[in-house]
Design a protein around this motif. Structure first.
Motif, PDB file in Angstrom:
ATOM      1  N   GLY A  26       0.825  -1.202   0.000  1.00 14.90           N
ATOM      2  CA  GLY A  26       0.000   0.000   0.000  1.00 14.90           C
ATOM      3  C   GLY A  26       0.860   1.252   0.000  1.00 14.90           C
ATOM      4  O   GLY A  26       0.571   2.238  -0.711  1.00 14.90           O
ATOM      5  N   PHE A  27       1.936   1.229   0.795  1.00 19.24           N
ATOM      6  CA  PHE A  27       2.899   2.332   0.812  1.00 19.24           C
ATOM      7  C   PHE A  27       3.551   2.484  -0.561  1.00 19.24           C
ATOM      8  O   PHE A  27       3.650   3.598  -1.098  1.00 19.24           O
ATOM      9  CB  PHE A  27       3.946   2.057   1.892  1.00 19.24           C
ATOM     10  CG  PHE A  27       5.171   2.913   1.812  1.00 19.24           C
ATOM     11  CD1 PHE A  27       5.114   4.270   2.116  1.00 19.24           C
ATOM     12  CD2 PHE A  27       6.388   2.359   1.442  1.00 19.24           C
ATOM     13  CE1 PHE A  27       6.247   5.065   2.044  1.00 19.24           C
ATOM     14  CE2 PHE A  27       7.525   3.151   1.367  1.00 19.24           C
ATOM     15  CZ  PHE A  27       7.458   4.500   1.665  1.00 19.24           C
ATOM     16  N   LYS A  28       3.966   1.360  -1.142  1.00 18.03           N
ATOM     17  CA  LYS A  28       4.601   1.396  -2.465  1.00 18.03           C
ATOM     18  C   LYS A  28       3.634   1.925  -3.522  1.00 18.03           C
ATOM     19  O   LYS A  28       4.013   2.705  -4.407  1.00 18.03           O
ATOM     20  CB  LYS A  28       5.073  -0.009  -2.848  1.00 18.03           C
ATOM     21  CG  LYS A  28       5.626  -0.122  -4.268  1.00 18.03           C
ATOM     22  CD  LYS A  28       6.088  -1.536  -4.552  1.00 18.03           C
ATOM     23  CE  LYS A  28       6.482  -1.702  -6.019  1.00 18.03           C
ATOM     24  NZ  LYS A  28       5.327  -1.755  -6.918  1.00 18.03           N
ATOM     25  N   ALA A  29       2.362   1.500  -3.439  1.00 14.46           N
ATOM     26  CA  ALA A  29       1.360   1.947  -4.412  1.00 14.46           C
ATOM     27  C   ALA A  29       1.184   3.456  -4.349  1.00 14.46           C
ATOM     28  O   ALA A  29       1.043   4.127  -5.391  1.00 14.46           O
ATOM     29  CB  ALA A  29       0.032   1.238  -4.149  1.00 14.46           C
ATOM     30  N   ASN A  30       1.211   4.020  -3.148  1.00 13.84           N
ATOM     31  CA  ASN A  30       1.096   5.471  -3.012  1.00 13.84           C
ATOM     32  C   ASN A  30       2.305   6.181  -3.605  1.00 13.84           C
ATOM     33  O   ASN A  30       2.169   7.218  -4.270  1.00 13.84           O
ATOM     34  CB  ASN A  30       0.934   5.856  -1.537  1.00 13.84           C
ATOM     35  CG  ASN A  30      -0.509   5.864  -1.086  1.00 13.84           C
ATOM     36  OD1 ASN A  30      -1.193   6.877  -1.131  1.00 13.84           O
ATOM     37  ND2 ASN A  30      -1.000   4.699  -0.673  1.00 13.84           N
ATOM     38  N   ILE A  31       3.496   5.619  -3.370  1.00 13.53           N
ATOM     39  CA  ILE A  31       4.720   6.204  -3.937  1.00 13.53           C
ATOM     40  C   ILE A  31       4.649   6.191  -5.467  1.00 13.53           C
ATOM     41  O   ILE A  31       4.928   7.198  -6.138  1.00 13.53           O
ATOM     42  CB  ILE A  31       5.964   5.430  -3.454  1.00 13.53           C
ATOM     43  CG1 ILE A  31       6.152   5.587  -1.938  1.00 13.53           C
ATOM     44  CG2 ILE A  31       7.205   5.890  -4.215  1.00 13.53           C
ATOM     45  CD1 ILE A  31       6.567   6.951  -1.496  1.00 13.53           C
ATOM     46  N   MET A  32       4.270   5.029  -6.034  1.00 11.44           N
ATOM     47  CA  MET A  32       4.206   4.894  -7.490  1.00 11.44           C
ATOM     48  C   MET A  32       3.103   5.763  -8.074  1.00 11.44           C
ATOM     49  O   MET A  32       3.248   6.312  -9.180  1.00 11.44           O
ATOM     50  CB  MET A  32       3.979   3.425  -7.863  1.00 11.44           C
ATOM     51  CG  MET A  32       5.061   2.474  -7.397  1.00 11.44           C
ATOM     52  SD  MET A  32       6.729   2.974  -7.902  1.00 11.44           S
ATOM     53  CE  MET A  32       6.603   2.776  -9.679  1.00 11.44           C
ATOM     54  N   ASN A  33       2.006   5.913  -7.332  1.00  6.84           N
ATOM     55  CA  ASN A  33       0.906   6.743  -7.826  1.00  6.84           C
ATOM     56  C   ASN A  33       1.313   8.218  -7.855  1.00  6.84           C
ATOM     57  O   ASN A  33       0.989   8.946  -8.803  1.00  6.84           O
ATOM     58  CB  ASN A  33      -0.321   6.548  -6.934  1.00  6.84           C
ATOM     59  CG  ASN A  33      -1.590   7.059  -7.572  1.00  6.84           C
ATOM     60  OD1 ASN A  33      -1.944   6.651  -8.683  1.00  6.84           O
ATOM     61  ND2 ASN A  33      -2.276   7.959  -6.900  1.00  6.84           N
ATOM     62  N   GLU A  34       2.040   8.655  -6.835  1.00  3.58           N
ATOM     63  CA  GLU A  34       2.529  10.031  -6.815  1.00  3.58           C
ATOM     64  C   GLU A  34       3.510  10.274  -7.959  1.00  3.58           C
ATOM     65  O   GLU A  34       3.496  11.340  -8.598  1.00  3.58           O
ATOM     66  CB  GLU A  34       3.203  10.325  -5.476  1.00  3.58           C
ATOM     67  CG  GLU A  34       2.225  10.441  -4.315  1.00  3.58           C
ATOM     68  CD  GLU A  34       2.934  10.631  -2.992  1.00  3.58           C
ATOM     69  OE1 GLU A  34       4.185  10.691  -2.995  1.00  3.58           O
ATOM     70  OE2 GLU A  34       2.250  10.722  -1.957  1.00  3.58           O
ATOM     71  N   LYS A  35       4.348   9.284  -8.211  1.00  2.00           N
ATOM     72  CA  LYS A  35       5.300   9.390  -9.318  1.00  2.00           C
ATOM     73  C   LYS A  35       4.561   9.505 -10.648  1.00  2.00           C
ATOM     74  O   LYS A  35       4.937  10.305 -11.525  1.00  2.00           O
ATOM     75  CB  LYS A  35       6.207   8.155  -9.309  1.00  2.00           C
ATOM     76  CG  LYS A  35       7.307   8.180 -10.348  1.00  2.00           C
ATOM     77  CD  LYS A  35       8.174   6.928 -10.240  1.00  2.00           C
ATOM     78  CE  LYS A  35       9.242   6.910 -11.325  1.00  2.00           C
ATOM     79  NZ  LYS A  35      10.061   5.667 -11.266  1.00  2.00           N
ATOM     80  N   CYS A  36       3.492   8.723 -10.795  1.00  6.08           N
ATOM     81  CA  CYS A  36       2.671   8.761 -12.008  1.00  6.08           C
ATOM     82  C   CYS A  36       2.030  10.137 -12.178  1.00  6.08           C
ATOM     83  O   CYS A  36       1.999  10.703 -13.285  1.00  6.08           O
ATOM     84  CB  CYS A  36       1.601   7.672 -11.934  1.00  6.08           C
ATOM     85  SG  CYS A  36       0.429   7.658 -13.318  1.00  6.08           S
ATOM     86  N   VAL A  37       1.523  10.695 -11.078  1.00  7.19           N
ATOM     87  CA  VAL A  37       0.886  12.018 -11.123  1.00  7.19           C
ATOM     88  C   VAL A  37       1.889  13.078 -11.567  1.00  7.19           C
ATOM     89  O   VAL A  37       1.594  13.932 -12.422  1.00  7.19           O
ATOM     90  CB  VAL A  37       0.279  12.370  -9.746  1.00  7.19           C
ATOM     91  CG1 VAL A  37      -0.105  13.845  -9.682  1.00  7.19           C
ATOM     92  CG2 VAL A  37      -0.926  11.498  -9.459  1.00  7.19           C
TER      93      VAL A  37
END
Length: 727
Positions: free
Chosen positions: A356-367
């Protein structure tokens, strides 16, 4: 007859004789008829051999404590699959809803069969070969098949420990070596490695730096010396832990079984403090109830239950054979089964908190990446500034603001939206990316740990946990080989352990060539699943239908001091065999429907690609299944047609000093032969249940008188005998 015997006294007495034959015999000294003129076997008494047999039964190694034994069973059953297979299945098959079929199948398949293996090992006090030779000589191939499967699994399982050892030593540096892509010089220009740029730093480190993987299974590429060295270290650890049997492996279990729980709890506490951890856990346990109606979900749950408890491998039987006769193995079975389940749930919480932490990091990177694209389109007038909501601040862009902006642009530019190349950047999409096995441990989890504060510490802890999880399972797997072989063929423990580890290391070099990962996949997918399913079905049939459920339940009552629940009677006799037969059929159908293949890493594309196995690899794959299953029909045919002895063609009349066997499971209350006991009733009972020759499922009692044209003798009483049939 001795002058002071009760029978002699009665001969010279005028009193009325009211005592039965059983009363008289109960006070007589036990007689070893093998040493007397009543020896009907025709065999000469070998004093040395008889003494060795007696010492073997009485001096069998034992666990130092109940705690040591429980930790050994937990260490064996709780393995890498609990960490990287169960969370994946949980996510794939309905989140929290998956726990329902898993728990149901754990109760009706896992627990009864686990209890059965613990009970036969403890009762007969031999490894898998001796146990199944004893219960049903014609199905003695079960033990040999278990040993072969253990060998196949041990070969590739230790390779995974070798990979963990490599990552463990690489973790002692900051920053972690897989946190950034390497820079290479192209003439005077420094550029990022192309393969790494196309994939990711952790993916590149796994496939190129660790495995140096080839493009297909057909390209050997030679040995990977780094992995060969790690494999040697892994087999050395296993050899040292096993060399003294349970005296050495039992002590190792105190650390290897408990340490993973310390790490999991630490990771859970740390994970819950990470931003986005709750998103991962909520995603994990949000139940998708429609999945419970899917037969595939139940098949995968049954397979996971089956392998999570280590059924059929022989390790469970080997460990329980070192127990005392009166140990409560029913309590052990229940305790270990549910500790295994709760460990899987704990590992799932840890995995999805971190993911879940990783998904948030990757999602922020995508944004951030897509926001830069939008700014570029705004500066080049491809997009109008009117499309951007007034409250959106590009310097502090949130995922919510980006999603609002994305929907507006998609609506207005409907016809040309795909040309813009914008991503939705949804957190749900990141969380839905299923990863399991090596992809979870060596790519997804390692990537997440690079974002942890003090990341080297957490990396060291994580891979040390994987090493210990693997080592605990490997000790159980190797015990499934060493215990039955040492029991049956009386080889020296130290010599056989060292020799088997050296041999396994040499054979295991096939897994550390550049194409070795593809062989690991092949062995993992095909070497154990089908043969082990057949093995466990035959184990169930041998006990419930050939040996007899009633007789087995009676012996458990004598051994445990209480009668097991009737639930076990019906599950052993009906429910478990039917469920396992359905699982075997589903596995065969799955093998037929899914084309045999593997995911290959293509260096030029920096991506995985599904490839079919070539014909020579298909031949190896089929040979693995046949070879693992071959002992079952082979031993049956050899013993059915008396090509080898099954020990049933002679009557062994042996009474060990101070001990005689009894069987009361099929006798009436007035049958006096049930009272043929040792002189001292409190004497320790024989470590084995009463032996009988295999008479087929139609036989009613092992105590019936029998005769045969070839001169075989039956007996109206039971005799202490050795547990293994003669091979």
């Amino acid at each position: 007859m001795p002058k002071n015997s009760k029978v002699t006294q009665r001969e010279h007495s005028s009193e009325h004789v009211t005592e039965s034959v059983a009363d008289l015999l109960a006070h007589e000294e036990p007689v070893d008829y093998k040493r007397s003129v009543l020896n009907v076997t025709g065999d000469t008494w070998d004093k040395q051999k008889d003494g060795e047999e007696e010492l073997d039964a009485e001096n069998r190694p034992a666990w130092n404590s109940k705690l040591q034994y429980i930790l050994a069973q937990i260490g064996y059953s709780v393995g890498l699959g609990n960490v990287w297979r169960f969370p994946y299945l949980c996510q794939k098959n309905g989140g929290g809803a998956y726990l329902v079929p898993y728990l149901v199948l754990l109760v009706i398949i896992g627990l009864p069969l686990f209890f059965l293996e613990l009970a036969v090992g403890q009762r007969i006090r031999r490894g898998s070969i001796g146990v199944w030779n004893y219960i049903c000589p014609r199905l003695g191939g079960i033990g040999y098949a278990s040993c072969l499967v253990c060998f196949f699994v041990g070969l590739y399982y230790n390779v995974i420990i070798g990979w963990s050892i490599f990552y463990f030593f690489k973790s002692f540096q900051y920053p972690l070596p897989w946190s950034e892509c390497p820079i290479v010089k192209n003439g005077s220009v420094a550029v990022v490695e192309t393969e790494c740029e196309k994939s990711s730093a952790t993916t590149y480190f796994w496939y190129r730096e660790t495995l140096d993987i080839s493009n297909s299974i057909s390209e050997s590429g030679g040995l990977n010396w780094k992995m060969s060295l790690c494999l040697l270290v892994a087999w050395s650890l296993v050899g040292l832990a096993m060399i003294k049997g349970i005296q050495s492996s039992g002590k190792v279990m105190y650390f290897s079984s408990l340490f993973p729980y310390v790490v999991l709890v630490c990771f859970l506490v740390r994970g819950l403090l990470l931003r986005g951890a709750v998103d991962g856990i909520m995603h994990m346990f949000t139940p998708k109830l429609d999945k419970m109606l899917d037969p595939q979900v139940w098949r995968e749950a049954a397979t996971q239950v089956f392998f999570a408890l280590g059924l059929g491998f022989g390790g469970v039987i080997a460990f329980s054979s070192y127990n005392k006769q009166d140990n409560n193995c029913h309590f052990d079975a229940t305790l270990v089964s549910f500790i295994n389940f709760f460990t899987s749930v704990l590992a799932t919480l840890v995995v999805f908190a971190v993911l879940g932490f990783k998904a948030n990091i990757m999602n922020e990177k995508c944004v951030v990446e897509n926001a830069e694209k939008i700014l570029g389109y705004l500066n080049t007038n491809v997009l109008s500034h009117d499309l951007i909501p007034p409250h959106v601040n590009f310097s502090h862009l949130t995922a919510k603001d980006y999603n609002e902006m994305y929907r507006v642009i998609m609506t207005v530019k409907e016809g040309h939206f795909k040309e813009l190349g914008l991503d939705a950047c949804l957190l749900e999409d990141e969380l839905n990316k299923s990863v399991q096995g090596t992809g979870l441990a060596f790519i997804a989890f390692t990537e997440a740990m690079t974002h942890f504060p003090a990341s080297p510490f957490w990396s060291v802890m994580f891979f040390l946990m994987l090493i210990n999880l693997g080592l605990g399972s490997m000790i159980g797997t190797m015990s499934g080989i060493t215990t039955p072989i040492i029991d049956t063929f009386k080889v020296r423990k130290e010599v056989f352990t060292v020799g088997s580890c050296i041999f396994a290391f040499l054979v295991g070099l096939i897994f550390v060539q550049r194409s070795g990962n593809y062989f690991v996949t092949m062995f993992d997918d095909y070497s154990a699943t089908l043969p082990l399913t057949v093995v466990v079905i035959l184990e169930n049939i041998a006990v419930a239908w050939i040996y007899g459920t009633n007789k087995f339940m009676q012996e458990l009552t004598e051994m445990l001091g209480f009668r097991p629940y009737q639930f076990y009677y019906y599950t052993w006799k009906y429910v478990s065999p039917i469920c396992m037969a359905v699982l075997m059929t589903a596995s065969i159908i799955q093998l037929g429907v899914s084309p045999p293949g593997y995911s290959a890493w293509i260096r030029e594309e920096a991506a995985e690609k599904f490839l079919f196995y070539p014909s020579w690899a298909m031949a190896i794959l089929i040979s693995l299944i046949i070879l693992a299953s071959l002992p079952l029909p082979l031993v049956f045919v050899l013993r059915q047609f008396h090509l080898v002895s099954d020990g049933s063609n002679a009557l062994s009349v042996t009474y060990k000093k101070g001990r005689m066997m009894k069987d009361i499971s099929n006798l009436e209350d007035n049958d006096e032969t049930r009272f043929i006991l040792s002189k001292v009733p409190s004497e320790t009972p024989s470590p084995m249940p009463t032996h009988r020759s295999y008479l087929g499922p139609g036989s009613n009692s092992p105590m019936e008188m029998s005769s045969a044209p070839n001169g075989r003798y039956g007996s109206g009483y039971l005799l202490d005998s050795t547990p293994e049939s003669e091979l």
